[in-house]
Design a protein around this motif. Sequence first.
Motif, PDB file in Angstrom:
ATOM      1  N   LYS A 189       0.820  -1.222   0.000  1.00 16.42           N
ATOM      2  CA  LYS A 189       0.000   0.000   0.000  1.00 16.42           C
ATOM      3  C   LYS A 189       0.857   1.276   0.000  1.00 16.42           C
ATOM      4  CE  LYS A 189      -4.015  -2.059   0.331  1.00 16.42           C
ATOM      5  NZ  LYS A 189      -4.367  -2.640  -0.947  1.00 16.42           N
ATOM      6  N   SER A 190       2.052   1.216   0.611  1.00 15.19           N
ATOM      7  CA  SER A 190       2.877   2.425   0.720  1.00 15.19           C
ATOM      8  C   SER A 190       3.454   2.814  -0.649  1.00 15.19           C
ATOM      9  CB  SER A 190       3.999   2.215   1.736  1.00 15.19           C
ATOM     10  OG  SER A 190       4.886   1.227   1.277  1.00 15.19           O
ATOM     11  N   PRO A 191       3.820   4.110  -0.828  1.00 10.36           N
ATOM     12  CA  PRO A 191       4.316   4.568  -2.146  1.00 10.36           C
ATOM     13  C   PRO A 191       5.667   3.979  -2.543  1.00 10.36           C
ATOM     14  CG  PRO A 191       4.309   6.381  -0.551  1.00 10.36           C
ATOM     15  CD  PRO A 191       3.663   5.205   0.114  1.00 10.36           C
ATOM     16  N   ASN A 192       6.448   3.484  -1.557  1.00 12.61           N
ATOM     17  CA  ASN A 192       7.717   2.835  -1.884  1.00 12.61           C
ATOM     18  C   ASN A 192       8.074   1.824  -0.799  1.00 12.61           C
ATOM     19  OD1 ASN A 192       8.978   4.362   0.243  1.00 12.61           O
ATOM     20  ND2 ASN A 192       9.139   6.061  -1.192  1.00 12.61           N
ATOM     21  N   HIS A 193       9.000   0.922  -1.128  1.00 13.07           N
ATOM     22  CA  HIS A 193       9.466  -0.085  -0.175  1.00 13.07           C
ATOM     23  C   HIS A 193      10.913  -0.399  -0.514  1.00 13.07           C
ATOM     24  CE1 HIS A 193       9.935  -3.822   2.000  1.00 13.07           C
ATOM     25  NE2 HIS A 193       8.843  -3.494   2.699  1.00 13.07           N
ATOM     26  N   PRO A 194      11.812  -0.422   0.485  1.00 10.45           N
ATOM     27  CA  PRO A 194      13.244  -0.608   0.197  1.00 10.45           C
ATOM     28  C   PRO A 194      13.598  -1.950  -0.447  1.00 10.45           C
ATOM     29  CG  PRO A 194      12.832  -0.652   2.577  1.00 10.45           C
ATOM     30  CD  PRO A 194      11.547  -0.225   1.905  1.00 10.45           C
ATOM     31  N   HIS A 195      12.770  -2.983  -0.265  1.00 12.99           N
ATOM     32  CA  HIS A 195      13.074  -4.302  -0.834  1.00 12.99           C
ATOM     33  C   HIS A 195      12.254  -4.618  -2.075  1.00 12.99           C
ATOM     34  CE1 HIS A 195      15.533  -5.010   2.620  1.00 12.99           C
ATOM     35  NE2 HIS A 195      14.514  -4.804   3.435  1.00 12.99           N
ATOM     36  N   GLY A 196      11.435  -3.678  -2.521  1.00 13.85           N
ATOM     37  CA  GLY A 196      10.609  -3.893  -3.707  1.00 13.85           C
ATOM     38  C   GLY A 196       9.138  -3.973  -3.334  1.00 13.85           C
ATOM     39  N   ILE A 197       8.287  -3.553  -4.261  1.00 10.18           N
ATOM     40  CA  ILE A 197       6.841  -3.572  -4.055  1.00 10.18           C
ATOM     41  C   ILE A 197       6.353  -5.023  -4.123  1.00 10.18           C
ATOM     42  CG2 ILE A 197       4.620  -2.799  -5.011  1.00 10.18           C
ATOM     43  CD1 ILE A 197       6.312  -0.540  -3.748  1.00 10.18           C
ATOM     44  N   LYS A 198       5.532  -5.429  -3.142  1.00 11.56           N
ATOM     45  CA  LYS A 198       5.016  -6.800  -3.119  1.00 11.56           C
ATOM     46  C   LYS A 198       3.815  -6.902  -4.053  1.00 11.56           C
ATOM     47  CE  LYS A 198       5.074  -9.298   0.703  1.00 11.56           C
ATOM     48  NZ  LYS A 198       4.682  -9.829   2.029  1.00 11.56           N
ATOM     49  N   VAL A 199       3.857  -7.916  -4.920  1.00 15.80           N
ATOM     50  CA  VAL A 199       2.794  -8.134  -5.898  1.00 15.80           C
ATOM     51  C   VAL A 199       2.404  -9.609  -5.932  1.00 15.80           C
ATOM     52  CG1 VAL A 199       3.512  -6.209  -7.394  1.00 15.80           C
ATOM     53  CG2 VAL A 199       4.387  -8.503  -7.832  1.00 15.80           C
ATOM     54  N   GLN A 200       1.225  -9.859  -6.483  1.00 21.31           N
ATOM     55  CA  GLN A 200       0.808 -11.235  -6.771  1.00 21.31           C
ATOM     56  C   GLN A 200       0.778 -11.376  -8.281  1.00 21.31           C
ATOM     57  OE1 GLN A 200      -3.093 -12.428  -5.393  1.00 21.31           O
ATOM     58  NE2 GLN A 200      -2.517 -14.574  -5.490  1.00 21.31           N
ATOM     59  N   LEU A 201       1.419 -12.420  -8.787  1.00 21.32           N
ATOM     60  CA  LEU A 201       1.446 -12.676 -10.221  1.00 21.32           C
ATOM     61  C   LEU A 201       0.179 -13.423 -10.637  1.00 21.32           C
ATOM     62  CD1 LEU A 201       5.172 -13.815 -10.610  1.00 21.32           C
ATOM     63  CD2 LEU A 201       4.225 -11.518 -10.852  1.00 21.32           C
ATOM     64  N   GLU A 202      -0.074 -13.477 -11.934  1.00 24.57           N
ATOM     65  CA  GLU A 202      -1.248 -14.180 -12.455  1.00 24.57           C
ATOM     66  C   GLU A 202      -1.228 -15.658 -12.067  1.00 24.57           C
ATOM     67  OE1 GLU A 202      -1.256 -13.295 -16.664  1.00 24.57           O
ATOM     68  OE2 GLU A 202      -2.259 -11.376 -16.338  1.00 24.57           O
ATOM     69  N   SER A 203      -0.034 -16.210 -11.846  1.00 23.96           N
ATOM     70  CA  SER A 203       0.112 -17.618 -11.455  1.00 23.96           C
ATOM     71  C   SER A 203      -0.211 -17.843  -9.978  1.00 23.96           C
ATOM     72  CB  SER A 203       1.538 -18.081 -11.735  1.00 23.96           C
ATOM     73  OG  SER A 203       2.447 -17.299 -10.967  1.00 23.96           O
ATOM     74  N   GLY A 204      -0.408 -16.743  -9.215  1.00 23.51           N
ATOM     75  CA  GLY A 204      -0.704 -16.848  -7.792  1.00 23.51           C
ATOM     76  C   GLY A 204       0.517 -16.657  -6.904  1.00 23.51           C
ATOM     77  N   ILE A 205       1.704 -16.609  -7.503  1.00 24.94           N
ATOM     78  CA  ILE A 205       2.945 -16.424  -6.748  1.00 24.94           C
ATOM     79  C   ILE A 205       3.006 -14.996  -6.204  1.00 24.94           C
ATOM     80  CG2 ILE A 205       5.463 -16.243  -7.017  1.00 24.94           C
ATOM     81  CD1 ILE A 205       5.207 -18.605  -9.015  1.00 24.94           C
ATOM     82  N   VAL A 206       3.413 -14.881  -4.925  1.00 21.89           N
ATOM     83  CA  VAL A 206       3.565 -13.570  -4.293  1.00 21.89           C
ATOM     84  C   VAL A 206       5.052 -13.320  -4.089  1.00 21.89           C
ATOM     85  CG1 VAL A 206       3.129 -12.240  -2.193  1.00 21.89           C
ATOM     86  CG2 VAL A 206       1.320 -13.667  -3.152  1.00 21.89           C
ATOM     87  N   GLY A 207       5.502 -12.120  -4.451  1.00 20.86           N
ATOM     88  CA  GLY A 207       6.909 -11.763  -4.265  1.00 20.86           C
ATOM     89  C   GLY A 207       7.118 -10.271  -4.416  1.00 20.86           C
ATOM     90  N   ARG A 208       8.358  -9.856  -4.185  1.00 18.47           N
ATOM     91  CA  ARG A 208       8.719  -8.447  -4.309  1.00 18.47           C
ATOM     92  C   ARG A 208       9.392  -8.200  -5.660  1.00 18.47           C
ATOM     93  NH1 ARG A 208       7.565  -5.627   0.084  1.00 18.47           N
ATOM     94  NH2 ARG A 208       7.352  -6.759   2.034  1.00 18.47           N
ATOM     95  N   VAL A 209       8.986  -7.126  -6.331  1.00 23.01           N
ATOM     96  CA  VAL A 209       9.491  -6.811  -7.673  1.00 23.01           C
ATOM     97  C   VAL A 209      10.977  -6.449  -7.590  1.00 23.01           C
ATOM     98  CG1 VAL A 209       9.300  -5.257  -9.653  1.00 23.01           C
ATOM     99  CG2 VAL A 209       7.230  -6.000  -8.447  1.00 23.01           C
ATOM    100  N   LYS A 210      11.780  -7.163  -8.375  1.00 24.35           N
ATOM    101  CA  LYS A 210      13.223  -6.880  -8.481  1.00 24.35           C
ATOM    102  C   LYS A 210      13.549  -6.250  -9.830  1.00 24.35           C
ATOM    103  CE  LYS A 210      14.346  -8.127  -4.454  1.00 24.35           C
ATOM    104  NZ  LYS A 210      14.708  -7.083  -3.494  1.00 24.35           N
ATOM    105  N   ASN A 211      12.896  -6.723 -10.890  1.00 21.55           N
ATOM    106  CA  ASN A 211      13.136  -6.200 -12.238  1.00 21.55           C
ATOM    107  C   ASN A 211      11.812  -6.049 -12.969  1.00 21.55           C
ATOM    108  OD1 ASN A 211      16.018  -6.415 -11.996  1.00 21.55           O
ATOM    109  ND2 ASN A 211      15.837  -8.594 -12.449  1.00 21.55           N
ATOM    110  N   ILE A 212      11.727  -4.974 -13.752  1.00 22.44           N
ATOM    111  CA  ILE A 212      10.581  -4.811 -14.642  1.00 22.44           C
ATOM    112  C   ILE A 212      11.078  -5.134 -16.048  1.00 22.44           C
ATOM    113  CG2 ILE A 212       8.907  -3.167 -15.571  1.00 22.44           C
ATOM    114  CD1 ILE A 212       9.106  -1.708 -12.818  1.00 22.44           C
ATOM    115  N   ILE A 213      10.481  -6.140 -16.660  1.00 23.73           N
ATOM    116  CA  ILE A 213      10.927  -6.611 -17.962  1.00 23.73           C
ATOM    117  C   ILE A 213      10.051  -5.958 -19.035  1.00 23.73           C
ATOM    118  CG2 ILE A 213      11.217  -8.672 -19.406  1.00 23.73           C
ATOM    119  CD1 ILE A 213      11.310 -10.148 -16.546  1.00 23.73           C
ATOM    120  N   GLU A 214      10.712  -5.371 -20.026  1.00 23.20           N
ATOM    121  CA  GLU A 214       9.937  -4.643 -21.043  1.00 23.20           C
ATOM    122  C   GLU A 214       9.885  -5.415 -22.344  1.00 23.20           C
ATOM    123  OE1 GLU A 214       9.818  -0.471 -20.771  1.00 23.20           O
ATOM    124  OE2 GLU A 214      11.677  -0.447 -19.649  1.00 23.20           O
TER     125      GLU A 214
END
Length: 65
Positions: free
Chosen positions: A40-65
């Motif tokens: 919920k916060s605007p930033n996080h030192p270890h990466g924003i926590k997200v849930q992927l479409e596969s159901g996996i939860v983790g912190r974003v390390k890289n954004i792939i374009e």
Amino acid sequence: MIDGRQRKNIKIGLFVAVVQKPHQKSGELTEGKIAKILTKSPNHPHGIKVQLESGIVGRVKNIIE
């Protein structure tokens, strides 16, 4: 490179690499599309926590374009 620690850079549908909680020490990354943004916060030192479409939860390390 886009910063995965800033919530404003994270959007549903983006293809990203995340690190899951059990893999934090090894740094093993999992790739997928974002289904939900969990941090919920605007930033996080270890990466924003997200849930992927596969159901996996983790912190974003890289954004792939």
